[in-house]
Design a protein around this motif. Sequence first.
Motif, PDB file in Angstrom:
ATOM      1  N   SER A 178       0.822  -1.202   0.000  1.00  0.00           N
ATOM      2  CA  SER A 178       0.000   0.000   0.000  1.00  0.00           C
ATOM      3  C   SER A 178       0.867   1.267   0.000  1.00  0.00           C
ATOM      4  CB  SER A 178      -0.930  -0.083   1.218  1.00  0.00           C
ATOM      5  OG  SER A 178      -1.234   1.173   1.707  1.00  0.00           O
ATOM      6  N   ALA A 179       1.957   1.254   0.763  1.00  0.00           N
ATOM      7  CA  ALA A 179       2.848   2.421   0.792  1.00  0.00           C
ATOM      8  C   ALA A 179       3.483   2.646  -0.577  1.00  0.00           C
ATOM      9  CB  ALA A 179       3.928   2.241   1.864  1.00  0.00           C
ATOM     10  N   THR A 180       3.841   1.564  -1.249  1.00  0.00           N
ATOM     11  CA  THR A 180       4.468   1.716  -2.568  1.00  0.00           C
ATOM     12  C   THR A 180       3.477   2.288  -3.580  1.00  0.00           C
ATOM     13  OG1 THR A 180       5.889  -0.166  -2.042  1.00  0.00           O
ATOM     14  CG2 THR A 180       5.855   0.544  -4.333  1.00  0.00           C
ATOM     15  N   VAL A 181       2.225   1.848  -3.499  1.00  0.00           N
ATOM     16  CA  VAL A 181       1.199   2.417  -4.378  1.00  0.00           C
ATOM     17  C   VAL A 181       1.076   3.920  -4.110  1.00  0.00           C
ATOM     18  CG1 VAL A 181      -1.273   2.430  -4.945  1.00  0.00           C
ATOM     19  CG2 VAL A 181      -0.082   0.245  -4.646  1.00  0.00           C
ATOM     20  N   SER A 182       1.061   4.309  -2.828  1.00  0.00           N
ATOM     21  CA  SER A 182       0.971   5.737  -2.491  1.00  0.00           C
ATOM     22  C   SER A 182       2.177   6.514  -2.997  1.00  0.00           C
ATOM     23  CB  SER A 182       0.871   5.928  -0.977  1.00  0.00           C
ATOM     24  OG  SER A 182      -0.334   5.383  -0.514  1.00  0.00           O
ATOM     25  N   LEU A 183       3.367   5.925  -2.865  1.00  0.00           N
ATOM     26  CA  LEU A 183       4.570   6.612  -3.346  1.00  0.00           C
ATOM     27  C   LEU A 183       4.511   6.813  -4.860  1.00  0.00           C
ATOM     28  CD1 LEU A 183       7.405   7.754  -2.625  1.00  0.00           C
ATOM     29  CD2 LEU A 183       8.335   5.480  -3.097  1.00  0.00           C
ATOM     30  N   MET A 184       4.000   5.812  -5.579  1.00  0.00           N
ATOM     31  CA  MET A 184       3.895   5.950  -7.034  1.00  0.00           C
ATOM     32  C   MET A 184       2.870   7.023  -7.409  1.00  0.00           C
ATOM     33  SD  MET A 184       6.148   4.150  -8.540  1.00  0.00           S
ATOM     34  CE  MET A 184       7.225   4.461  -7.145  1.00  0.00           C
ATOM     35  N   THR A 185       1.776   7.102  -6.645  1.00  0.00           N
ATOM     36  CA  THR A 185       0.763   8.126  -6.912  1.00  0.00           C
ATOM     37  C   THR A 185       1.351   9.525  -6.699  1.00  0.00           C
ATOM     38  OG1 THR A 185      -0.940   6.578  -6.204  1.00  0.00           O
ATOM     39  CG2 THR A 185      -1.570   8.900  -6.299  1.00  0.00           C
ATOM     40  N   ALA A 186       2.112   9.683  -5.608  1.00  0.00           N
ATOM     41  CA  ALA A 186       2.751  10.972  -5.344  1.00  0.00           C
ATOM     42  C   ALA A 186       3.769  11.303  -6.436  1.00  0.00           C
ATOM     43  CB  ALA A 186       3.435  10.956  -3.975  1.00  0.00           C
ATOM     44  N   THR A 187       4.506  10.283  -6.888  1.00  0.00           N
ATOM     45  CA  THR A 187       5.509  10.486  -7.934  1.00  0.00           C
ATOM     46  C   THR A 187       4.833  10.916  -9.232  1.00  0.00           C
ATOM     47  OG1 THR A 187       6.894   8.799  -6.910  1.00  0.00           O
ATOM     48  CG2 THR A 187       7.439   9.414  -9.170  1.00  0.00           C
ATOM     49  N   ARG A 188       3.724  10.266  -9.534  1.00  0.00           N
ATOM     50  CA  ARG A 188       2.967  10.637 -10.729  1.00  0.00           C
ATOM     51  C   ARG A 188       2.530  12.094 -10.644  1.00  0.00           C
ATOM     52  NH1 ARG A 188      -3.172   9.175 -12.607  1.00  0.00           N
ATOM     53  NH2 ARG A 188      -3.468  11.274 -13.399  1.00  0.00           N
ATOM     54  N   ARG A 189       2.041  12.519  -9.488  1.00  0.00           N
ATOM     55  CA  ARG A 189       1.606  13.909  -9.341  1.00  0.00           C
ATOM     56  C   ARG A 189       2.790  14.860  -9.472  1.00  0.00           C
ATOM     57  NH1 ARG A 189      -1.593  15.034  -4.094  1.00  0.00           N
ATOM     58  NH2 ARG A 189      -1.407  17.144  -4.975  1.00  0.00           N
ATOM     59  N   MET A 190       3.924  14.461  -8.899  1.00  0.00           N
ATOM     60  CA  MET A 190       5.118  15.306  -9.007  1.00  0.00           C
ATOM     61  C   MET A 190       5.501  15.488 -10.486  1.00  0.00           C
ATOM     62  SD  MET A 190       8.776  14.662  -7.154  1.00  0.00           S
ATOM     63  CE  MET A 190       9.120  13.239  -8.186  1.00  0.00           C
ATOM     64  N   ILE A 191       5.458  14.411 -11.246  1.00  0.00           N
ATOM     65  CA  ILE A 191       5.773  14.466 -12.681  1.00  0.00           C
ATOM     66  C   ILE A 191       4.750  15.341 -13.412  1.00  0.00           C
ATOM     67  CG2 ILE A 191       5.865  13.075 -14.793  1.00  0.00           C
ATOM     68  CD1 ILE A 191       6.932  10.753 -12.958  1.00  0.00           C
ATOM     69  N   ASP A 192       3.457  15.146 -13.102  1.00  0.00           N
ATOM     70  CA  ASP A 192       2.409  15.965 -13.727  1.00  0.00           C
ATOM     71  C   ASP A 192       2.621  17.445 -13.405  1.00  0.00           C
ATOM     72  OD1 ASP A 192       1.182  13.784 -14.858  1.00  0.00           O
ATOM     73  OD2 ASP A 192      -0.364  13.581 -13.322  1.00  0.00           O
ATOM     74  N   GLY A 193       3.006  17.735 -12.159  1.00  0.00           N
ATOM     75  CA  GLY A 193       3.243  19.121 -11.754  1.00  0.00           C
ATOM     76  C   GLY A 193       4.406  19.731 -12.517  1.00  0.00           C
ATOM     77  N   GLN A 194       5.459  18.955 -12.653  1.00  0.00           N
ATOM     78  CA  GLN A 194       6.626  19.443 -13.399  1.00  0.00           C
ATOM     79  C   GLN A 194       6.248  19.677 -14.872  1.00  0.00           C
ATOM     80  OE1 GLN A 194       9.581  20.369 -12.460  1.00  0.00           O
ATOM     81  NE2 GLN A 194      10.766  20.361 -14.349  1.00  0.00           N
ATOM     82  N   ALA A 195       5.447  18.752 -15.430  1.00  0.00           N
ATOM     83  CA  ALA A 195       5.011  18.897 -16.827  1.00  0.00           C
ATOM     84  C   ALA A 195       4.143  20.142 -16.984  1.00  0.00           C
ATOM     85  CB  ALA A 195       4.251  17.656 -17.285  1.00  0.00           C
TER      86      ALA A 195
END
Lengths: 341, 341
Positions: A148-165
């Motif tokens: 579950s923590a890894t899924v959350s980390l990937m979701t946060a990473t995705r948002r970070m990438i979207d924010g940078q984009a």
Amino acid sequence: MTTTPTRSLPAALETGRAILGPSLRDAVRAHLGPEMARIADYHFGWADAAGRPTGSWGGKMVRPTLALLSARAAGAAVADGLPAAVAVELVHDFSLLHDDIMDGDETRRGRATAWTVFGVPSAVLAGDALLTAATSALLTAPAAGARSATVSLMTATRRMIDGQAADVGFERRDDVTPAECLRMAGDKTGALLGCACSLGAELVGAGRTLVAGLGAFGEHIGLAFQLVDDLLGIWGDPASTGKQVGADLRVRKKSLPVVAALDAPGTDELRSLYRRPEPLTERDVRRVTDLVERAGGRDWARDEAARRLAAAEECLAAAGIPDDVCGEFLEIAGFVVGRRL
Amino acid sequence: MTTTPTRSLPAALETGRAILGPSLRDAVRAHLGPEMARIADYHFGWADAAGRPTGSWGGKMVRPTLALLSARAAGAAVADGLPAAVAVELVHDFSLLHDDIMDGDETRRGRATAWTVFGVPSAVLAGDALLTAATSALLTAPAAGARSATVSLMTATRRMIDGQAADVGFERRDDVTPAECLRMAGDKTGALLGCACSLGAELVGAGRTLVAGLGAFGEHIGLAFQLVDDLLGIWGDPASTGKQVGADLRVRKKSLPVVAALDAPGTDELRSLYRRPEPLTERDVRRVTDLVERAGGRDWARDEAARRLAAAEECLAAAGIPDDVCGEFLEIAGFVVGRRL
């Protein structure tokens, strides 16, 4: 995040660094091949460009220290939060390696960036390797909440990438709204900070309410930080920010105070100065600074930062965590956000 | 992997593509933000640069079809292997997006590469987003082996990155041994192909022996493919490879036959031609071709490819999987490796 070099670290960060340095290094050894580890060692400041040890344990470790605190918030031992702390720092450093390439930045933490030393291909690969290592380190942790923590980390990473984009996309637009800009900053800066504040708790199997409350605390802190950082990029004292006066305006950055000002009525002069292709003179920069302030950009950003800080404190108070842990969270939040405006 | 455009696809690949296209697209929609999805849509060939649908379902889908087969090998339904298939293709495409940037390649699959259309920053981010999406898609699959499969996918990704880094490093060295070069190719090409052949089985909870056997089959196929690809880069018929005669030699690529030749005694002339900074003439390329063959580079690569194919078949026979699945694995392996030498 950058802070003034003159301020001393809060006690919680000092403690965090002592535990985290060796764990982070172990994870790099375990999850990266030797070629990629060499670049990581340099990037973290553990080695120079020739691979010679520097004796340093690297940066301030704000995010991983928050992850350790979040494990304690859930009643677990500090050590139980280590895989979350390591993973969140590896994701942060993956983003730094790639951001430096995208932005063409040649120095970071006072040293030449990895791509300038090892070349773009190797630095892209090293970033990729750190992201992979983050996932492996967290997912193989012997803990109830690893998946579950890894899924959350990937979701946060995705948002970070979207924010940078989104940030990259804003440079080509002149109709960005404050709401879009806040969302971008929430994704780019808030998501990973929210994850850092909750990942240790999630890893040790804390309930959803605690995880969500700590995550919301971190997101608000992240946004408050970004608002203050943007204010300092315009009105900061160069002696304490280490940046030129009006540095962000000079490169016409679509920072939060500017976007808020451009969104106000009657800002034609500001709009045309920000659209002009020619470099801004000293005089132009002073004029833009004045126009952003008159249009209410400075007040809006200050008020929004204060609202976010208040909201963060409310989230933390509602989480019902031990007083000492709460105090350390607030101490680090103050360190991250609390810079002279 | 590239193949000649004139050959028709094996039946197993045709079936795979029909199921996989929509699933892959759903995963992109679910796990990427709109900005990143736009670049992914273009990269996969589903949309043009302006975002208009092309009506295409993209590439040959070799790796995801193998992942679907591996779920069937473990006695599960094809649909149970879909998250593994989607994840392995997303990792493959993450690597293509970043490799094209690193290599400066301007076309792929007959179209302009993503970085030439959207710029380097956006293409770096899109690659990062695909890697994150791969992890999320696999880890959230409602299957017994989701965690273990995700760990395996990250290990294969790490090896792929290490292989690419070694390949980049080889360009600066002239003492690369055939063993190092085989190891690099095993990491760069074999690891993800081995993962593709076993990931569906691991996801549905197959035993370790089956997962390891299918993985070894795929690794051998990956190496055989690389050896054949390197042979075609020197002795291939330009009409069927689509490359210039001696294309790999012209850029002094440290391909497997060349490295084997350089490792043989008495190759001073070859060594000095390969070290020379000046561009090679037509005559030089013919001379290098001849020297590599005389030093035994061609024979060694052919023999090694044959050994790898035989080893792959042994692994598959020992895995004890249903005959029809075994037949389809061999059909795809033949398609991937079996090109005219």
